[in-house]
Design a protein around this motif. Structure first.
Motif, PDB file in Angstrom:
ATOM      1  N   SER A 168     124.123  27.716  60.770  1.00  0.00           N
ATOM      2  CA  SER A 168     125.526  27.577  60.381  1.00  0.00           C
ATOM      3  C   SER A 168     125.861  28.309  59.086  1.00  0.00           C
ATOM      4  O   SER A 168     127.011  28.336  58.664  1.00  0.00           O
ATOM      5  CB  SER A 168     125.887  26.096  60.214  1.00  0.00           C
ATOM      6  OG  SER A 168     125.697  25.407  61.426  1.00  0.00           O
ATOM      7  N   GLY A 199     123.937  16.932  51.718  1.00  0.00           N
ATOM      8  CA  GLY A 199     125.273  16.792  52.297  1.00  0.00           C
ATOM      9  C   GLY A 199     126.352  16.805  51.230  1.00  0.00           C
ATOM     10  O   GLY A 199     127.418  17.404  51.401  1.00  0.00           O
ATOM     11  N   GLU A 231     121.965  20.489  60.356  1.00  0.00           N
ATOM     12  CA  GLU A 231     123.064  19.942  61.145  1.00  0.00           C
ATOM     13  C   GLU A 231     124.209  19.546  60.220  1.00  0.00           C
ATOM     14  O   GLU A 231     124.011  18.836  59.238  1.00  0.00           O
ATOM     15  CB  GLU A 231     122.596  18.729  61.955  1.00  0.00           C
ATOM     16  CG  GLU A 231     121.667  19.099  63.088  1.00  0.00           C
ATOM     17  CD  GLU A 231     121.154  17.882  63.849  1.00  0.00           C
ATOM     18  OE1 GLU A 231     121.605  16.752  63.600  1.00  0.00           O
ATOM     19  OE2 GLU A 231     120.259  18.089  64.697  1.00  0.00           O
ATOM     20  N   GLU A 232     125.384  20.029  60.529  1.00  0.00           N
ATOM     21  CA  GLU A 232     126.616  19.699  59.804  1.00  0.00           C
ATOM     22  C   GLU A 232     126.656  20.236  58.378  1.00  0.00           C
ATOM     23  O   GLU A 232     127.461  19.781  57.564  1.00  0.00           O
ATOM     24  CB  GLU A 232     126.862  18.190  59.814  1.00  0.00           C
ATOM     25  CG  GLU A 232     126.976  17.620  61.214  1.00  0.00           C
ATOM     26  CD  GLU A 232     127.206  16.113  61.213  1.00  0.00           C
ATOM     27  OE1 GLU A 232     127.716  15.581  60.207  1.00  0.00           O
ATOM     28  OE2 GLU A 232     126.875  15.494  62.232  1.00  0.00           O
ATOM     29  N   ASN A 233     125.809  21.182  58.030  1.00  0.00           N
ATOM     30  CA  ASN A 233     125.829  21.811  56.708  1.00  0.00           C
ATOM     31  C   ASN A 233     125.914  23.324  56.870  1.00  0.00           C
ATOM     32  O   ASN A 233     125.323  23.879  57.795  1.00  0.00           O
ATOM     33  CB  ASN A 233     124.567  21.454  55.911  1.00  0.00           C
ATOM     34  CG  ASN A 233     124.544  20.009  55.489  1.00  0.00           C
ATOM     35  OD1 ASN A 233     125.519  19.488  54.973  1.00  0.00           O
ATOM     36  ND2 ASN A 233     123.422  19.342  55.717  1.00  0.00           N
TER      37      ASN A 233
END
Length: 180
Positions: A39, A74, A110-112
Motif C-alpha cells: 500500500s 497505526g 494491512e490498513e497502513n
C-alpha cells in the motif's frame, strides 16, 4: 625527587590512556532496504534516508508481532495522513521491523500506507543506530540526526484501560524540523 617521578609517571599514564583510545565512531544514519508494504508508494523499492533526499524522515523501530508496536505504527500512519492532508509532502515516516518477525508483516502492512522495511537478522541496522523496540528517530532534510526517543514513554493508559498515543509530541517534533 620521588614526587617528580610520580608526577611524570601520572602524566605519561594519562597521555597513554587518552591518546591511544580511538575516537568514537560517528553513526551513519542511512540504510537501503526493500519496502514490503504493497500500500506504500515506494513498494518494492529499496528505501532509506538517502532515498528521501531533501525530506525530513522519521524512522520507527518495532516488532511486527507485538501489540503496542502495531498500535503505534497505526498512530504514525494516521499522523502521516494528517501531514499529507495539510499539504506537507516533505516528510516520510518509515517503519523498521526485524527480519526474524517477517511472518507477522501483515500486522504492519494491512490498513497502513507508510513504507515498511524488515532489517535482516542479525539486525545490523537496529544495532548501528542503537535502536530499541518503540524507538523513533528524526532526521532533518539533509539526513542529519536530530533526536530520538522511545514512543512507549509517550503512550499512556486511559481511564478505560485503552492506550492513548500522545500525538502532539511526534507531530510537534516533525513540524519543528521542517525546512522553511
Amino acid at each position: 625527587m620521588p614526587r617528580r617521578k610520580y608526577l611524570a609517571l601520572l602524566i605519561l599514564l594519562a597521555f597513554v590512556l587518552f591518546s591511544c583510545n580511538p575516537p568514537d565512531e560517528e553513526i551513519v544514519y542511512d540504510y537501503s532496504l526493500a519496502d514490503i508494504n504493497a500500500s506504500s508508494v515506494t513498494y518494492g523499492e529499496n528505501i532509506g534516508p538517502g532515498y528521501f533526499t531533501n525530506q525530513v524522515s522519521v524512522h520507527y523501530f518495532g516488532h511486527q508481532y507485538w501489540g503496542l508496536c502495531t498500535f503505534l505504527l497505526g498512530k504514525l500512519n494516521s499522523l502521516y495522513g494528517d501531514l499529507q492532508n495539510e499539504g506537507i509532502e516533505s516528510v516520510k515516516i518509515i517503519a523498521i521491523g526485524k527480519g526474524q518477525y517477517s511472518g507477522y508483516n501483515s500486522h504492519w502492512t494491512e490498513e497502513n500506507s507508510i513504507p515498511v522495511v524488515a532489517d535482516p537478522s542479525p539486525n545490523a541496522l537496529w544495532t548501528s543506530w542503537g535502536a530499541s523496540q518503540w524507538d523513533i528517530f528524526f532526521l532533518d532534510s539533509n539526513g542529519g540526526y536530530i533526536t530520538d526517543y522511545s514512543l512507549e514513554e509517550y503512550t499512556v493508559i486511559g481511564e478505560d484501560s485503552s492506550r492513548v498515543f500522545q500525538y502532539s509530541k511526534v507531530y510537534n517534533q516533525i513540524k519543528d524540523i521542517l525546512p522553511e
